[in-house]
Design an enzyme around this catalytic site. Sequence first.
Site, PDB file in Angstrom:
ATOM      1  N   HIS A 149      63.154  30.227  -1.892  1.00 48.92           N
ATOM      2  CA  HIS A 149      64.141  31.008  -1.610  1.00 48.92           C
ATOM      3  C   HIS A 149      63.704  32.014  -0.514  1.00 48.92           C
ATOM      4  O   HIS A 149      62.753  32.166   0.095  1.00 48.92           O
ATOM      5  CB  HIS A 149      64.426  31.958  -2.843  1.00 48.92           C
ATOM      6  CG  HIS A 149      63.426  33.001  -3.063  1.00 48.92           C
ATOM      7  ND1 HIS A 149      63.332  34.279  -2.637  1.00 48.92           N
ATOM      8  CD2 HIS A 149      62.345  32.980  -3.926  1.00 48.92           C
ATOM      9  CE1 HIS A 149      62.355  34.945  -3.327  1.00 48.92           C
ATOM     10  NE2 HIS A 149      61.485  34.100  -3.840  1.00 48.92           N
ATOM     11  N   CYS A 150      64.782  32.614   0.349  1.00 52.52           N
ATOM     12  CA  CYS A 150      64.636  33.725   1.255  1.00 52.52           C
ATOM     13  C   CYS A 150      65.212  35.128   0.669  1.00 52.52           C
ATOM     14  O   CYS A 150      65.047  35.248  -0.692  1.00 52.52           O
ATOM     15  CB  CYS A 150      65.037  33.145   2.559  1.00 52.52           C
ATOM     16  SG  CYS A 150      66.779  33.113   2.724  1.00 52.52           S
ATOM     17  N   MET A 151      65.273  35.866   1.384  1.00 54.18           N
ATOM     18  CA  MET A 151      65.709  37.198   0.974  1.00 54.18           C
ATOM     19  C   MET A 151      67.016  37.221   0.162  1.00 54.18           C
ATOM     20  O   MET A 151      67.310  38.055  -0.513  1.00 54.18           O
ATOM     21  CB  MET A 151      65.856  38.208   2.278  1.00 54.18           C
ATOM     22  CG  MET A 151      64.621  38.769   2.915  1.00 54.18           C
ATOM     23  SD  MET A 151      63.630  39.514   1.763  1.00 54.18           S
ATOM     24  CE  MET A 151      64.459  41.346   1.678  1.00 54.18           C
ATOM     25  N   ARG A 210      68.939  33.689  -0.437  1.00 53.06           N
ATOM     26  CA  ARG A 210      69.584  32.490  -0.652  1.00 53.06           C
ATOM     27  C   ARG A 210      68.398  31.560  -1.183  1.00 53.06           C
ATOM     28  O   ARG A 210      67.242  31.605  -1.199  1.00 53.06           O
ATOM     29  CB  ARG A 210      69.887  31.631   0.556  1.00 53.06           C
ATOM     30  CG  ARG A 210      70.813  32.448   1.641  1.00 53.06           C
ATOM     31  CD  ARG A 210      70.815  31.699   2.927  1.00 53.06           C
ATOM     32  NE  ARG A 210      71.614  32.764   3.712  1.00 53.06           N
ATOM     33  CZ  ARG A 210      72.421  32.302   4.792  1.00 53.06           C
ATOM     34  NH1 ARG A 210      72.702  31.125   4.857  1.00 53.06           N
ATOM     35  NH2 ARG A 210      73.063  33.437   5.589  1.00 53.06           N
ATOM     36  N   ARG A 248      67.201  27.926  -1.510  1.00 53.93           N
ATOM     37  CA  ARG A 248      67.062  26.693  -0.531  1.00 53.93           C
ATOM     38  C   ARG A 248      66.615  25.544  -1.034  1.00 53.93           C
ATOM     39  O   ARG A 248      65.587  25.581  -1.539  1.00 53.93           O
ATOM     40  CB  ARG A 248      66.345  27.328   0.752  1.00 53.93           C
ATOM     41  CG  ARG A 248      66.823  28.437   1.549  1.00 53.93           C
ATOM     42  CD  ARG A 248      65.994  28.889   2.561  1.00 53.93           C
ATOM     43  NE  ARG A 248      66.407  29.995   3.331  1.00 53.93           N
ATOM     44  CZ  ARG A 248      66.968  29.944   4.412  1.00 53.93           C
ATOM     45  NH1 ARG A 248      67.162  28.770   4.964  1.00 53.93           N
ATOM     46  NH2 ARG A 248      67.516  30.887   5.209  1.00 53.93           N
TER      47      ARG A 248
END
Length: 334
Positions: free
Chosen positions: A25-27, A29, A31
């Site tokens: 994951h990012c901030m 989403r 993924r």
Amino acid sequence: MGTQEAINHIIRLVGGQANINKVWHCMTRLRFDLIDDQKVNQNEIKKLPGVLGAQLQSDQFQVIIGPKVSHWYEQMLNALGAGNAASPAATKSRKGLISLFMDTVSGVFGPIVPAIAGAGMIKGLLAGLIALKVVSAKSDTVVIIDLIASGVFYFLPFFLAVSAAKIFKVNEYLAAAVAACLMYPSLIEAAKALAAHQDGAVSAFWLLNAIPVSVFNYSASVIPVIFSILALSYIHRWVDSIMPDVLKTVFTPTLTLFIGALAALVVIGPIGIWLGKGLALFIEGLFSVSASFAGLIVGAIRPVAVLTGMHHAMTPIALQNFSDRGYDMLMPMM
């Protein structure tokens, strides 16, 4: 519908656990690196409570969650259990270099963004308080707040090493040990002495009077440690493959650490430093031609970069600028 139930639906709608090669994951989403993108039911995923959107970009399937993404990610890992990856034989065809680079950078930086963002905000607020003369720049208060904010950036190689180890599937503590070699005081102090042109400063240490270990200050560096951990993952697999089972417990980590650290100090670290300097010089050159033009280009590509996840590729350049120059031109615009 609760969060866990929504996550179970997401797993089913992306083709099931067997279709998930990797998830991170990012901030904002979740993924997914999927084996077969055709098995995804985007429309149904978008209808799930808590899901703000879904899209396939840069060979990733992205589920937009928002600020609660880290909580969703933890529950996603619990749902996937130990099988948070498909078997190597089932993985899809090799990705392009750009997609692979984006996956790697976003995967490495995503988990540590909260620490970087928090420390950066503290540094910004502190700079504002000093500029407004609310606190004295020489006060103990500034010293204490600065060490809280600057610690993350100074010891960034350790954060990157652990995060990269998860991406490259190598022991996290061996990765931290390699970062520790790059951050060892004797090397850092020698680099500072060289930069200050002190008498007796050396540009390299010599192993067995034959192998040079170039003197660089790797604190706050980005590229050297990422590539060092990538090399460490291959070194570990090679050593483990040739080591007899009875000796693996002791000698696999011994040889892996020795060869990996030596490769980082002799080859990868110096190349990474110069590569980082080259990227920073390119960006600085763009600004020297025209700051307005550079701002226009960065601003124009920013929405597309965020949409596709390519904005993570700018983070190493910005952090390398902080390391080399003490300032950066990209982050204010970003």
